[in-house]
Design a protein around this motif. Structure first.
Motif: not given
Length: 363
Positions: A170-171, A328, A331, A339, A357-363
């Motif tokens: 996931d993500d 999800t 980025p 969203k 939800v948005n990814s926890n990984i920065p764009y």
């Protein structure tokens, strides 16, 4: 006392029902009368093995490593892929001949042939040891070698296979890079047995196996398990009278099963993908009314695919929504606006309970 073929068939039916579970067995057996109208008990025995052994050998009980133990799996796709999946309430399974990695199938085919040749040599030596004995004593090992020979001849004639790819991850950054592309999406599915993904008997959801030793163990287990059944059933039974006429039909029991593995094995270097595949197979040229062949645009060609819908009640033709639990957003430059739009789209399409939800990984 020589056992009758009818007695062997009845005992083997009980065995398969216990191996694959009553629900799946009863669903499969409801089609028996459509196929097994032969006056030959030997042919009925072959049909029985063809019908049930593939399900038994790959069941959770006998081979848990081919089944996902996770409750959630993830499909990485583009905005176009998400849009089509939600609008049509279906999953696309693409023709494996058009996969991105052309070496993937060849890796598995080479592995299959290597293991196959070793087993064939084993039974060939058994025949050689008995060359001075009465020919009747050679019958069973010769039957096994005949089956293996026919399998070897047909192993490259793979069935027409379609797959949809998922991951346990996931993500995951590597998955975003490989499959999500720019503004990609990870769609979380409920993969429990009663979720709908696995309710159709001609679809299978299974983990991709990356470890070579495990791959070899699976292939050997399928072939040796089949030989074990034949050894038990042919001992002191009327089946021995039909040895020389059964090799061709019996080879079809595991030939289709083995032909699927080029799409279920991958080289260990791809293990980071942690992949699961939903797959369906048919013979080349075979058309199924409930799974019609469709085509989408690719790079200068049309790619065949089929659509997987959840089974509906007979009284209703309305498509069921897919067992999606979360989307999800990868980025992206505008995470909150994306969203909002995705949530509104899902709500308007009958997926109000799906979390966005948005990814926890920065764009």
């Amino acid at each position: 006392m020589t056992r009758s073929i009818s007695e062997i068939i009845q005992n083997r039916r009980h065995f398969f029902r216990e191996q694959i579970g009553a629900e799946l067995y009863d669903r499969l057996s409801s089609h028996d009368n459509q196929h097994s109208n032969s006056s030959s008990c030997a042919r009925d025995y072959c049909f029985l093995l063809n019908q049930y052994y593939p399900y038994a050998v790959m069941s959770r009980k006998n081979h848990p490593s081919t089944w996902t133990a996770h409750k959630k799996i993830y499909h990485y796709t583009t905005l176009s892929g998400l849009d089509g999946m939600i609008r049509n309430h279906c999953i696309w399974l693409n023709d494996t001949r058009y996969m991105n990695d052309s070496t993937e199938v060849q890796y598995s085919m080479d592995l299959l042939k290597s293991v196959f040749e070793n087993i064939q040599k084993k039974y060939g030596r058994e025949i050689s040891k008995n060359t001075i004995r009465d020919s009747s004593e050679l019958s069973f090992p010769k039957l096994i070698c005949d089956i293996l020979k026919k399998l070897d001849d047909s192993i490259s004639k793979r069935s027409h296979c379609f797959i949809a790819c998922f991951s346990h991850n996931d993500d995951d950054l590597s998955m975003w890079r490989s499959y999500g592309r720019i503004s990609g999406f990870s769609i979380e599915f409920d993969a429990k047995p009663n979720s709908g993904l696995m309710l159709l008997p001609d679809y299978t959801l299974s983990d991709v196996v990356y470890n070579k030793a495990s791959q070899e163990e699976i292939i050997i287990g399928i072939i040796e398990g089949f030989i074990k059944i034949l050894t038990e059933d042919f001992q002191e039974s009327e089946l021995s009278r039909h040895l020389h006429t059964m090799a061709f039909e019996l080879s079809y029991t595991i030939s289709p099963l083995l032909s699927h593995f080029p799409y279920r094995f991958k080289h260990s270097s791809f293990s980071c993908e942690n992949e699961i595949r939903l797959w369906h197979s048919r013979n080349f040229g075979e058309h199924k009314a409930n799974h019609p062949l469709k085509f989408r645009k690719g790079n200068n060609l049309l790619i065949p695919y089929i659509e997987h819908f959840l089974p509906t009640d007979n009284a209703s033709s309305k498509k069921k929504i897919l067992p999606i639990t979360k989307v999800t957003i990868g980025p992206t430059e505008h995470p909150e606006l994306t969203k909002t739009s995705i949530k509104e789209f899902l709500d308007a399409s009958g997926y109000e309970r799906v979390e966005v939800v948005n990814s926890n990984i920065p764009y």
